[in-house]
Scaffold this active site. Sequence first.
Site, PDB file in Angstrom:
ATOM      1  N   ASP A   1       1.147 157.575  23.347  1.00  0.00           N
ATOM      2  CA  ASP A   1       2.521 157.746  23.750  1.00  0.00           C
ATOM      3  C   ASP A   1       3.045 159.062  22.795  1.00  0.00           C
ATOM      4  OD1 ASP A   1       2.746 155.435  25.013  1.00  0.00           O
ATOM      5  OD2 ASP A   1       2.930 154.141  22.961  1.00  0.00           O
TER       6      ASP A   1
ATOM      7  N   ASP B   1       7.344 148.045  32.472  1.00  0.00           N
ATOM      8  CA  ASP B   1       7.504 147.384  31.295  1.00  0.00           C
ATOM      9  C   ASP B   1       8.517 145.951  31.685  1.00  0.00           C
ATOM     10  OD1 ASP B   1       6.396 149.710  30.087  1.00  0.00           O
ATOM     11  OD2 ASP B   1       8.100 150.456  29.923  1.00  0.00           O
TER      12      ASP B   1
END
Length: 251
Positions: A11, A130
């Site tokens: 990330d 997500d």
Amino acid sequence: MLTKRIIPCLDIKDGRTVKGINFVDLRDAGDPVELAKQYADFGADELVFLDISATLEGRATTLDMVLHVAEQVNIPFTVGGGISSIEHVDALLKCGADKVSINSSAVKRPELVNELSEKYGSQCVVVAIDAKEIDGEWKVHLAGGSIPTDIDLFEWAKEVEQRGAGEILFTSMNHDGTKNGFANEALARLSETLNIPIIASGGAGNVQHFVDTFKEGKADAALAASVFHYGEIPIPFLKKELKKHHIEVRL
């Protein structure tokens, strides 16, 4: 039998690798290019780079970083974060990315999945989802998990498969960063619903969690971050342990 893939996820925020819990409380985990090279050398099957603030900040993923990663690694890597146009995908692939991951932009304009798979082939298109389980129902969230929707995880996954997605990267927001294991029930249901590979994400804490997600969750690949970034589970060790459990991996 197809081998199961181990995929470190980096990330990226402000040019650094970061890791949080349940999508918040971020801390620094190192230089993304250096980490990428280490993972490639240690036997990772693929890499995923997600520019986690790109969508919220309304900008595209950093091309410079993609270029530098491509120079350092010899395994496939996927790039995501703020991707919303064919032009942007063009630029990323020219810089050396093998696949792109789209998330919020696919929900806002589902035709983007069709356009990308028609132009580049479905093998290039990863749709990241997500989702959060709320009162027994899995709902899709956007913009790094910050915007809830009423969209059902399983219906959305089926739709993007029909539109040409080559892979689903499913992150359980309930499990992300908790190190309590993957969302195996939801993963198994996805696997039964779809005919394309599913990457499990969110919850890796120990070797058994990887074993369980491949056996119970029927995942095709397992993605993790902090257990790799902080050296808690070395990839060569993980793969040897998976072999002991009769899970096919590339050594």
